[in-house]
Design a protein around this motif. Sequence first.
Motif, short mmCIF file in Angstrom:
data_model
loop_
_atom_site.label_atom_id
_atom_site.label_comp_id
_atom_site.label_asym_id
_atom_site.label_seq_id
_atom_site.Cartn_x
_atom_site.Cartn_y
_atom_site.Cartn_z
N MET A 128 0.85 -1.42 0.05
CA MET A 128 -0.10 0.03 0.24
C MET A 128 0.75 1.33 -0.04
O MET A 128 0.52 2.17 -0.70
CB MET A 128 -0.94 0.09 1.24
N VAL A 129 1.95 1.33 0.62
CA VAL A 129 2.90 2.40 0.95
C VAL A 129 3.86 2.61 -0.30
O VAL A 129 3.90 3.46 -0.93
CB VAL A 129 3.62 2.56 2.21
N GLY A 130 4.44 1.35 -0.76
CA GLY A 130 5.12 1.41 -2.06
C GLY A 130 4.70 1.88 -2.97
O GLY A 130 5.14 2.80 -3.84
N SER A 131 3.68 1.43 -3.38
CA SER A 131 2.79 1.38 -4.53
C SER A 131 2.28 2.98 -4.57
O SER A 131 2.29 3.72 -5.46
CB SER A 131 1.67 0.59 -4.70
N ARG A 132 1.94 3.45 -3.59
CA ARG A 132 1.61 5.02 -3.32
C ARG A 132 2.77 5.75 -3.64
O ARG A 132 2.64 6.91 -4.17
CB ARG A 132 0.85 5.14 -2.07
N LEU A 133 3.77 5.63 -2.90
CA LEU A 133 4.97 6.20 -3.54
C LEU A 133 5.24 6.48 -4.81
O LEU A 133 5.56 7.44 -5.48
CB LEU A 133 6.26 5.66 -2.60
N VAL A 134 5.25 5.36 -5.49
CA VAL A 134 5.53 5.22 -6.90
C VAL A 134 4.33 6.18 -7.67
O VAL A 134 4.72 6.87 -8.86
CB VAL A 134 5.47 3.73 -7.55
N THR A 135 3.04 6.11 -7.22
CA THR A 135 2.16 6.73 -7.95
C THR A 135 2.33 8.34 -7.71
O THR A 135 2.10 9.15 -8.61
CB THR A 135 0.73 6.37 -7.16
N GLU A 136 2.59 8.68 -6.56
CA GLU A 136 3.07 10.00 -6.16
C GLU A 136 4.23 10.53 -6.96
O GLU A 136 4.21 11.64 -7.49
CB GLU A 136 3.27 10.21 -4.64
N LEU A 137 5.29 9.70 -7.14
CA LEU A 137 6.33 10.21 -8.09
C LEU A 137 5.87 10.35 -9.49
O LEU A 137 6.50 11.26 -10.08
CB LEU A 137 7.32 9.07 -8.01
N CYS A 138 4.95 9.43 -9.95
CA CYS A 138 4.69 9.64 -11.34
C CYS A 138 3.66 10.98 -11.63
O CYS A 138 3.70 11.72 -12.71
CB CYS A 138 3.91 8.38 -11.71
#
Length: 571
Positions: A10-20
């Motif tokens: 949940m947190v790792g994928s959210r980080l990637v989403t926020e980065l993109c």
Amino acid sequence: MKVVVVGNGMVGSRLVTELCASAEPGAAALDITVLGAEDHAPYNRVLLSEVVAGAYDVAAIDLPGVVDPRVGVWAGVCAVAVDRAAQVVVDSTGGRHRYDALVLATGAAARVPELPGLRRDDAALTPPPALTPTGLGCDAAGAAASPLPGLLAPRSDSAGLVPGAHVLRTIDDAREIVAASVNARHVVVLGAGVLGVEVAVGLAGRVGPDAVVHLVHPRGLMNAQLDAAASEVAADAVARLGVHVRTNVGAAAVVLHDGRVTGVVLDDGTQLPADLLVVTVGTLPETTLARGAGLDVDRGVVVGPDLATLRDHRVYAVGDCAQPPDGGSGLVGQGWDQARRLARTLAERAGALAVTPAGPRPEASDGVPGDDCSCGPVDDSSVVKVKGRGVDIVAMGVSGSARPPACGAHPRRTVRLSDPDAVRHLEVVVQGGRVVGATCVGGGAVAADLVAAFTRGTPAPRDPAQLLVRAVGPVGGSAETPVRIPDRATICRCNGVTKGDLVQAWADGSRTVEDVARTTRATTGCGGCKAPVCGILDWLRAAEPARSAPAAPTAPAAAERGEVVRSDSRS
């Protein structure tokens, strides 16, 4: 800039989403590699208990994925070592991934107690792999070995337990528990925290009236969130849902027959029959990779206010595996906030195009706030709501038995309304003119009002008792009247989605909860905001004819005719 993210939860994928999604100039230059130990797309781990209860199908808890040419996701591949000198992550297939910035989002693993009979003998006797100087486990031939013990691997977290025993941490765990419940007639759930209560209530509804579900806990029910009085009322509420609650008694051993669970012996000598045992006694931050890399680890990976590790400013940690200066709440809202902040930091760093030498992380200039006044900013992500059929338990802020000391300059007032015969216990804590904590068992609409007061920081009445008696003085407008909720009010705490965001999503064409979830992420966290989101959508739907009229009436004229008028951000 090459960014490697270890963990696709949940947190790792959210980080990637926020980065993109970052608008920082450096975001376009990012090259992101994600190593996800589980062979699944990201999903909402918070709702696994709802899958067990049958409220959600497995596919319904998937999180929106990211399709971006800057991102490469390695599903079912876990990191086994970090060579900080070479700035390389080694994965379980032997692959090597160079990084400029490394983010550890390895989460937490289910804690398994040292209980006789619970673990498979072969699992208990298997020695850990040896470590090379870089921290990589290798076999005799020098090839990459299996993932180090404790690392999330592409398997169920129940691996290593005897048949019939399970934990609930992964989607595979949920599937296994659901399959085992089909023929289960005697269920024992060890641990009565939030997850334990949700699992016990969910299984009681799933296995049917002919089965028996026991919930065992060595202390009071949900003792981390509830004090003794509230815990007793909560235990009664759970018992009325078909769960046999046994608090203040622990498990002493697991009884086996032909290597399979048949019962649990309690430390008072009682033996409970069990053909399904679910262990929900907490989690442990996954820090094996960080330890092997020589990073500072306490309970979690120690990081500063900027989320960088203390020994290496190129390595960060977020989510359940991290230990920030203010501590970890274990709630997804904190992890998602960390992901947002770190995404901004990494995008800015990529835009700076400045490579600094590897080494100790410089001390943050802002430091840790030294003000110990408990009247400080409220952490509105600390709202805990138990999910499940018929369960009505909410706790927030200053609650439970262990409470921070009151600020001497601002006296604290605590008002309780205990009505155990009606399975109701309410408490509100007011300090500095606002609600800083509350406990609600069977609170209904009062609980919704207290959550609104707590998260919005609205002024509390002079007499805090009015907060508990809804007919005397509701808090800043009832939770069921969206027209009176200001647009700036946060509806989804996990994702920071306001009422104004929902109104804008509606204006942009989102008409269903699923549409809103895709565009704003509301309801994709703990799920506790689904009811108010639905209420706001219903309000918007009812108001749509008036909104689409060629000339909208003025607010005073509309009010005289009883029409709904949208509140603006100044309300």
